[in-house]
Enzyme design. Sequence first.
Site, PDB file in Angstrom:
ATOM      1  N   THR A 129       0.863  -1.179   0.000  1.00  0.00           N
ATOM      2  CA  THR A 129       0.000   0.000   0.000  1.00  0.00           C
ATOM      3  C   THR A 129       0.901   1.231   0.000  1.00  0.00           C
ATOM      4  O   THR A 129       1.593   1.495   0.980  1.00  0.00           O
ATOM      5  CB  THR A 129      -0.923   0.017   1.221  1.00  0.00           C
ATOM      6  OG1 THR A 129      -1.685  -1.187   1.244  1.00  0.00           O
ATOM      7  CG2 THR A 129      -1.867   1.210   1.163  1.00  0.00           C
TER       8      THR A 129
ATOM      9  N   LYS B  85      -6.858   1.158  -3.443  1.00  0.00           N
ATOM     10  CA  LYS B  85      -6.527   0.490  -2.180  1.00  0.00           C
ATOM     11  C   LYS B  85      -6.699   1.432  -0.996  1.00  0.00           C
ATOM     12  O   LYS B  85      -7.186   1.025   0.072  1.00  0.00           O
ATOM     13  CB  LYS B  85      -5.091  -0.030  -2.240  1.00  0.00           C
ATOM     14  CG  LYS B  85      -4.596  -0.685  -0.954  1.00  0.00           C
ATOM     15  CD  LYS B  85      -5.358  -1.956  -0.628  1.00  0.00           C
ATOM     16  CE  LYS B  85      -4.921  -2.566   0.699  1.00  0.00           C
ATOM     17  NZ  LYS B  85      -3.526  -3.046   0.693  1.00  0.00           N
TER      18      LYS B  85
ATOM     19  N   LYS C 236      -0.608   3.335   9.033  1.00  0.00           N
ATOM     20  CA  LYS C 236       0.049   3.914   7.853  1.00  0.00           C
ATOM     21  C   LYS C 236      -0.967   4.217   6.752  1.00  0.00           C
ATOM     22  O   LYS C 236      -0.962   5.297   6.161  1.00  0.00           O
ATOM     23  CB  LYS C 236       1.108   2.944   7.329  1.00  0.00           C
ATOM     24  CG  LYS C 236       1.679   3.283   5.954  1.00  0.00           C
ATOM     25  CD  LYS C 236       2.687   2.259   5.488  1.00  0.00           C
ATOM     26  CE  LYS C 236       2.091   0.933   5.129  1.00  0.00           C
ATOM     27  NZ  LYS C 236       1.359   0.941   3.823  1.00  0.00           N
TER      28      LYS C 236
END
Length: 295
Positions: free
Chosen positions: A102, A178, A246
């Site tokens: 990601t 995503k 994150k």
Amino acid sequence: MITNLSVVIVGAGNMGGGMLYRLSELGWSVGVHDTDPLALSRAVLRGAIPFPSALEAARKLAPDGVLLVAVVDAAQTEAVLWGEGGACTALQPGQAVMLCPTLGPGTVQAQAERLAQRGIGCIDAPMSGGPLRAQEGSMSLMVACSDALWVRSQGLLNALSQKVFRVGTRAGDGARTKLVNNLLAAVNLVGAAEAMALAERLGLDPKATLSVIEASSGQSWIGTDRMQRALQDDFAPRAHVTLLAKDTGLAVQAAQEVGFDPPLGRLARDLFAQALGKGWADLDDAALLQLMRQR
């Protein structure tokens, strides 16, 4: 002598290891590199061919081979491709890099541009679903790449997953998709943890309450998956807190860059940051229930 591997995986952790297992089960010959000796030894037990560096692994790729990057973040991706012992010294025109972490859309675009200058294709392909679904080939892959690379990569993509979604041709669109998905996953997880903590505070049987939710309008996949573990005080990491911490940060940043303010996303980001502040980075993100219990 090992030559002409069609795929090399760099990063054999939870998701990379799952994909490696899947390909090996289907009879693929897979090269692997990981800086963690334990992850590398597990990969070898699954039939992978080990290499001491991404550079050495890249040297054994077939002319149309794919280097699949399955590390954690942008810094590790940069090191794998361009750092000391990085793959790009050996990668040749006609080969491709598949980016599965990601990452921020800007990072993916920048990597794709650098690769293109060397004639190397870029498959922007973040994944979702967890290690077990990676092993089963049922995880989601969100793919953005050129038409030619899409056609050429069908064998690998379909081997990796039965749920491959082509979301565009623009580098970074896989990453954007995503981030949207993971922001919703984080919001759903925070909501599930809040609801279960409230159920406990109201004196309800939390397991019975979760069973009702799973069959009712409050159900979410991540809520079911994480709260079933959390109610058994099982916080062994399948998906570390640090990952959604994150990802929510990246998603909020991407939203702000296009002038969109996501209030629930910001709240989820801040709650995951609180979990990190408690030293829970290496716990499973089911630990969000613990955070809500303390409120």
